[in-house]
Design a protein around this motif. Structure first.
Motif, PDB file in Angstrom:
ATOM      1  N   TYR A 265       3.829 -22.779  70.608  1.00 41.84           N
ATOM      2  CA  TYR A 265       3.842 -21.668  71.139  1.00 41.84           C
ATOM      3  C   TYR A 265       5.037 -20.726  71.148  1.00 41.84           C
ATOM      4  N   ALA A 266       5.833 -20.983  69.948  1.00 43.43           N
ATOM      5  CA  ALA A 266       6.751 -20.053  69.479  1.00 43.43           C
ATOM      6  C   ALA A 266       6.152 -18.729  69.047  1.00 43.43           C
ATOM      7  N   LEU A 267       7.040 -17.690  69.496  1.00 37.32           N
ATOM      8  CA  LEU A 267       6.434 -16.193  69.291  1.00 37.32           C
ATOM      9  C   LEU A 267       7.712 -15.291  68.418  1.00 37.32           C
ATOM     10  N   SER A 268       7.518 -14.668  67.717  1.00 36.75           N
ATOM     11  CA  SER A 268       8.209 -13.734  67.091  1.00 36.75           C
ATOM     12  C   SER A 268       9.066 -12.942  67.908  1.00 36.75           C
ATOM     13  N   GLY A 269      10.316 -12.575  67.999  1.00 36.31           N
ATOM     14  CA  GLY A 269      11.055 -11.608  68.566  1.00 36.31           C
ATOM     15  C   GLY A 269      11.518 -12.171  69.843  1.00 36.31           C
ATOM     16  N   ARG A 270      11.307 -13.288  70.391  1.00 32.66           N
ATOM     17  CA  ARG A 270      11.602 -14.019  71.792  1.00 32.66           C
ATOM     18  C   ARG A 270      12.987 -14.705  71.575  1.00 32.66           C
TER      19      ARG A 270
ATOM     20  N   LEU B 183      15.342 -16.181  76.807  1.00 32.60           N
ATOM     21  CA  LEU B 183      15.452 -15.564  78.181  1.00 32.60           C
ATOM     22  C   LEU B 183      14.051 -14.858  78.292  1.00 32.60           C
ATOM     23  N   SER B 184      13.661 -14.001  77.061  1.00 31.10           N
ATOM     24  CA  SER B 184      12.218 -13.343  77.102  1.00 31.10           C
ATOM     25  C   SER B 184      10.938 -14.439  77.087  1.00 31.10           C
ATOM     26  N   PHE B 185      11.372 -15.503  76.436  1.00 35.76           N
ATOM     27  CA  PHE B 185      10.214 -16.520  76.320  1.00 35.76           C
ATOM     28  C   PHE B 185       9.632 -16.960  77.795  1.00 35.76           C
ATOM     29  N   ILE B 186      10.804 -16.842  78.694  1.00 40.77           N
ATOM     30  CA  ILE B 186      10.454 -17.337  80.112  1.00 40.77           C
ATOM     31  C   ILE B 186      10.114 -16.082  80.876  1.00 40.77           C
ATOM     32  N   SER B 187      10.702 -14.711  80.737  1.00 40.32           N
ATOM     33  CA  SER B 187      10.113 -13.741  81.304  1.00 40.32           C
ATOM     34  C   SER B 187       8.947 -13.176  81.220  1.00 40.32           C
ATOM     35  N   GLU B 188       8.488 -13.488  79.546  1.00 39.62           N
ATOM     36  CA  GLU B 188       6.943 -12.923  79.488  1.00 39.62           C
ATOM     37  C   GLU B 188       6.073 -14.014  79.894  1.00 39.62           C
ATOM     38  N   GLY B 189       6.197 -15.184  80.446  1.00 42.91           N
ATOM     39  CA  GLY B 189       5.562 -16.102  80.773  1.00 42.91           C
ATOM     40  C   GLY B 189       5.000 -17.334  79.972  1.00 42.91           C
ATOM     41  N   VAL B 190       5.550 -17.056  78.729  1.00 43.84           N
ATOM     42  CA  VAL B 190       5.269 -17.917  77.646  1.00 43.84           C
ATOM     43  C   VAL B 190       5.587 -19.361  78.073  1.00 43.84           C
ATOM     44  N   LEU B 191       6.604 -19.636  78.332  1.00 47.91           N
ATOM     45  CA  LEU B 191       7.093 -21.097  78.908  1.00 47.91           C
ATOM     46  C   LEU B 191       6.014 -21.574  80.002  1.00 47.91           C
TER      47      LEU B 191
ATOM     48  N   GLY C 167      18.124 -18.745  69.531  1.00 44.02           N
ATOM     49  CA  GLY C 167      19.458 -18.329  69.374  1.00 44.02           C
ATOM     50  C   GLY C 167      19.420 -16.932  68.525  1.00 44.02           C
ATOM     51  N   HIS C 168      18.535 -16.743  67.273  1.00 40.69           N
ATOM     52  CA  HIS C 168      18.398 -15.567  66.637  1.00 40.69           C
ATOM     53  C   HIS C 168      18.396 -14.378  67.423  1.00 40.69           C
ATOM     54  N   ASN C 169      17.483 -14.515  68.468  1.00 38.88           N
ATOM     55  CA  ASN C 169      17.098 -13.247  69.372  1.00 38.88           C
ATOM     56  C   ASN C 169      17.821 -13.304  70.567  1.00 38.88           C
ATOM     57  N   ASP C 170      18.711 -14.192  70.981  1.00 35.11           N
ATOM     58  CA  ASP C 170      19.709 -14.409  71.987  1.00 35.11           C
ATOM     59  C   ASP C 170      20.769 -13.688  71.740  1.00 35.11           C
ATOM     60  N   GLN C 171      21.297 -13.260  70.484  1.00 30.61           N
ATOM     61  CA  GLN C 171      22.210 -12.388  69.965  1.00 30.61           C
ATOM     62  C   GLN C 171      21.728 -10.821  70.040  1.00 30.61           C
ATOM     63  N   LYS C 172      20.502 -10.476  70.244  1.00 32.27           N
ATOM     64  CA  LYS C 172      20.360  -9.247  70.318  1.00 32.27           C
ATOM     65  C   LYS C 172      20.716  -8.339  71.366  1.00 32.27           C
TER      66      LYS C 172
ATOM     67  N   ALA D 189      16.721  -7.756  77.938  1.00 31.37           N
ATOM     68  CA  ALA D 189      15.761  -8.499  78.023  1.00 31.37           C
ATOM     69  C   ALA D 189      15.726  -9.664  77.259  1.00 31.37           C
ATOM     70  N   ARG D 190      16.489  -9.696  76.086  1.00 32.58           N
ATOM     71  CA  ARG D 190      16.879 -11.077  75.369  1.00 32.58           C
ATOM     72  C   ARG D 190      18.188 -11.472  75.426  1.00 32.58           C
ATOM     73  N   PHE D 191      19.214 -10.575  75.537  1.00 36.83           N
ATOM     74  CA  PHE D 191      20.616 -11.278  75.323  1.00 36.83           C
ATOM     75  C   PHE D 191      20.846 -12.379  76.193  1.00 36.83           C
ATOM     76  N   THR D 192      21.768 -13.198  75.951  1.00 37.29           N
ATOM     77  CA  THR D 192      22.328 -14.236  76.405  1.00 37.29           C
ATOM     78  C   THR D 192      23.621 -14.494  76.030  1.00 37.29           C
ATOM     79  N   GLU D 193      24.721 -14.744  76.841  1.00 38.61           N
ATOM     80  CA  GLU D 193      26.055 -15.242  76.495  1.00 38.61           C
ATOM     81  C   GLU D 193      26.049 -16.588  76.040  1.00 38.61           C
ATOM     82  N   PRO D 194      26.506 -17.138  74.892  1.00 35.56           N
ATOM     83  CA  PRO D 194      26.430 -18.643  74.455  1.00 35.56           C
ATOM     84  C   PRO D 194      26.899 -19.459  75.692  1.00 35.56           C
ATOM     85  N   PHE D 195      28.070 -19.312  76.298  1.00 36.59           N
ATOM     86  CA  PHE D 195      28.669 -20.540  77.196  1.00 36.59           C
ATOM     87  C   PHE D 195      28.061 -20.610  78.500  1.00 36.59           C
ATOM     88  N   THR D 196      27.459 -19.291  78.857  1.00 40.88           N
ATOM     89  CA  THR D 196      26.966 -19.350  80.258  1.00 40.88           C
ATOM     90  C   THR D 196      25.534 -18.937  80.205  1.00 40.88           C
ATOM     91  N   THR D 197      24.816 -17.712  80.042  1.00 44.08           N
ATOM     92  CA  THR D 197      23.617 -17.643  80.294  1.00 44.08           C
ATOM     93  C   THR D 197      22.625 -18.257  79.270  1.00 44.08           C
TER      94      THR D 197
END
Length: 369
Positions: free
Chosen positions: A187-192, A195-203, A221-226, A230-238
């Motif tokens: 179910y992996a998707l490009s660009g996710r 966080l966005s994997f959840i918000s877009e309903g894929v999970l 991790g690749h796109n959590d850095q963006k 919609a996509r960014f998460t901070e490593p040790f918190t979100t």
């Protein structure tokens, strides 16, 4: 049609209990099965050595499509061989998911290969390639009890589209390393991001399908850095908080989560060592695995070793470094340091497979080749 299918390919009369498939049988919705393109499908009848083996189809540049009653797992068995010629057949399912890779069979020999397929949109798709592909017989049956390895991730994991060949995610190649009693549901998707994997309903799609004793492999991790909201998460918190949603959700449903650190990108320092572009996201996932007592495959470390051993030039055959005119889908060539071509996808999938084997999780270990 019922939940079980038996097809006999070729030019001779059908074996009892089998439906005959000839080169002219193009898929029609009303029929529910057939080749997607019949222009380059051919049939031969060797007359020997008997039913199912005497005749076959040569499926060039085509897929065989079968409408099935519902989404889920199906066990597929294919018989391949030729009485008088050597064969080489590659089979992918769905959107390029590799299950049989360059299987060479000497003249006069036949091999029956079985694998499980996670089917979506109620249609099984088998695509045949290779220098001398064959299909003698095909059997399909519903297999609801099969163990399923669900994959949640980004473009380095996803099933890259067929028209993007040789683009490949490692999840697309993972079925090569899984036995017939288990399937891979990618179910992996490009660009996710996580966080966005959840918000877009894929999970939620995974939650609607996963069952007790299945497994959920999680690589983000690749796109959590963006930097976008919609996509960014901070490593040790979100980032850790979001990954915990995957862990808790799998456990609540009786399934088993497995964390996978992000595969490395192809960036080298002057001394030939690989540059780490994921930083604290790797450290955060490793910490989370310890805190939540979740098995971890350190794909970042494993891929670092692989890429450094191959070096700056050698890794070009793994990543999407294509010369102009090398592949039809990329006539102008491409230089991509994040995504894999098929060989790279296979090599990274092998790293994941070896990581799973070393975890010695039961009964998962029994499902691995």
């Amino acid at each position: 049609m019922t939940h079980a299918f038996k097809f006999d390919f070729g030019a001779a009369n059908p074996e009892q209990g089998y439906t005959k498939i000839s080169p002219e049988d193009q898929y029609e919705k009303a029929v529910g099965y057939g080749f997607s393109n019949v222009k380059n499908v051919h049939a031969k009848d060797r007359e020997e050595p008997g039913p199912l083996r005497r005749d076959f189809c040569i499926p060039l540049d085509t897929s065989f499509l079968v409408d099935v009653p519902a989404d889920g797992n199906y066990k597929v068995s294919v018989l391949v061989g030729d009485e008088i010629a050597e064969t080489e057949t590659t089979i992918t399912t769905g959107e390029g998911r590799l299950v049989v890779h360059k299987q060479r069979i000497s003249a006069g020999h036949f091999i029956r290969t079985s694998f499980s397929v996670w089917v979506t949109d109620a249609q099984l798709k088998l695509t045949f390639t290779g220098r001398a592909p064959r299909i003698n017989a095909l059997e399909i049956e519903c297999f609801p009890t099969a163990c399923t390895l669900f994959l949640a991730g980004d473009s380095t994991v996803t099933d890259q589209p067929t028209d993007g060949y040789p683009y490949a995610g490692w999840g697309q190649m993972l079925p090569l390393f899984v036995k017939a009693d288990a399937s891979v549901a990618n179910y992996a998707l490009s660009g996710r991001s996580s966080l966005s994997f959840i918000s877009e309903g894929v999970l939620d799609k995974i939650w609607s399908k996963i069952k007790p004793h299945d497994y959920l492999l999680i690589q983000f991790g690749h796109n959590d850095q963006k930097p976008d909201v919609a996509r960014f998460t901070e490593p040790f918190t979100t980032y850790k908080e979001t990954l915990k949603i995957y862990i808790d959700g799998a456990r609540e449903r009786g399934a088993y989560p497995i964390l996978v650190t992000s595969v490395q990108r192809r960036f080298f320092e002057e001394d030939g060592s690989l540059r780490d572009t994921h930083g604290d996201y790797l450290k955060a996932m490793r910490e989370l695995a310890v805190e939540q007592e979740v098995p971890l495959i350190d794909l970042a470390e494993r891929s670092k070793v692989l890429f450094e051993s191959a070096g700056p030039e050698g890794t070009k055959r793994l990543f999407m470094w294509l010369a102009p005119g090398e592949f039809m889908n990329f006539p102008d060539g491409v230089e991509d340091n994040a995504h894999f071509q098929q060989q790279g996808g296979i090599e990274v999938a092998k790293l994941v497979y070896l990581g799973l084997k070393e975890l010695k999780i039961q009964p998962l270990n029994l499902y691995l080749r």
